[in-house]
Design an enzyme around this catalytic site. Structure first.
Site, PDB file in Angstrom:
ATOM      1  N   LYS A  95       0.840  -1.188   0.000  1.00 18.04           N
ATOM      2  CA  LYS A  95       0.000   0.000   0.000  1.00 18.04           C
ATOM      3  C   LYS A  95       0.881   1.245   0.000  1.00 18.04           C
ATOM      4  CE  LYS A  95      -3.516   0.359   2.605  1.00 18.04           C
ATOM      5  NZ  LYS A  95      -4.135   1.016   1.455  1.00 18.04           N
ATOM      6  N   GLU A 104      -2.793   4.781   7.202  1.00 22.68           N
ATOM      7  CA  GLU A 104      -3.500   3.543   6.847  1.00 22.68           C
ATOM      8  C   GLU A 104      -3.043   2.403   7.746  1.00 22.68           C
ATOM      9  OE1 GLU A 104      -4.280   4.507   2.124  1.00 22.68           O
ATOM     10  OE2 GLU A 104      -2.499   3.377   2.661  1.00 22.68           O
TER      11      GLU A 104
END
Ligand code: 5RP
Length: 220
Positions: A95, A104
């Site tokens: 990610k 995140e």
């Protein structure tokens, strides 16, 4: 044939089944999540608030009238919905393509269930074809880049990009990540690294993969 964006939208729509009736949600970042936020409009009256992983998602949530909450004020989150750049069969992820990897990772860690939404092009056998994002403290950029070379990667400075936390990003090419947990720990331990975009210590719990045959639900 469906476009990648259609598949992202389908995956985002499928995530609605996981969030109905949940008052506080974790919300990730990216074009797939943007579709998810659009779908949240239908149920916004039932949502107490969302913990957001970026300024960009925060803005979109606020536009819909969904309150954005401070993680410090809400404790653990029931469900976190976010996209990914790569997903392997163990539901480990790369990610950070959008640069929001640190927030995140924090929200993923604080969530009981991580639902990852993506188009089928993100599903791979081995992580690493997508350049691995590494958020670094600005003064450590060159030092960390040299350590990435020692690990076999080719770091590229995402020039001109500053994260929501005021840091910089190195995108590391040519890594074949055969042991994601070990690689995540190794890179995390380099002084100056804020977060590496490998999500293996805390992988997704469910992947909703938009494919041309429909949305596939993948769990371990
Ligand atoms: C942002 C991310 C995104 O989830 C990832 O880049 C996928 O983005 P998209 O949904 O636009 O394909 O990690 O930091």
């Amino acid at each position: 044939m469906s476009s990648a964006d259609d598949l992202k939208r389908k995956a985002a729509e499928a995530a609605m089944d996981y969030v109905r009736g949940i008052p506080i949600l974790g919300v990730g970042t990216g074009s797939t999540v943007n579709h998810f936020i659009d779908f949240l409009a239908d149920i916004k009256a039932d949502i107490e608030g969302a913990v957001s992983s970026s300024e960009c998602s925060t803005e979109r949530l606020k536009k819909l009238g969904i309150p954005v909450l401070d993680l410090n004020a809400v404790g653990d989150i029931e469900i976190y919905v976010d996209g990914a750049d790569e997903i392997n069969p163990r539901l480990q992820l790369i990610k950070g393509g959008g640069g929001a990897l640190t927030r995140e990772k924090i929200i993923a860690a604080a969530s009981r269930k991580f639902v990852c939404i993506a188009d089928e092009g993100k599903y791979v056998d081995v992580l690493g074809r997508f350049p691995l994002p590494v958020e670094v403290i600005p003064m450590a950029r060159s030092y960390v880049a040299r350590q990435m070379v020692k690990l076999g990667g080719q770091p590229e400075w995402r020039e001109g990009f500053i994260t929501d936390n005021g840091n910089e990003i190195l995108d590391v090419h040519n890594l074949e990540i055969m042991q994601p947990i070990e690689m995540e720990q190794t890179i995390n331990n380099i002084p100056g690294v804020v977060t590496v975009g490998i999500f293996a210590l805390r992988p997704a719990d469910v992947v909703l993969l938009g494919t041309s045959e429909g949305v596939k639900t993948i769990t371990l």
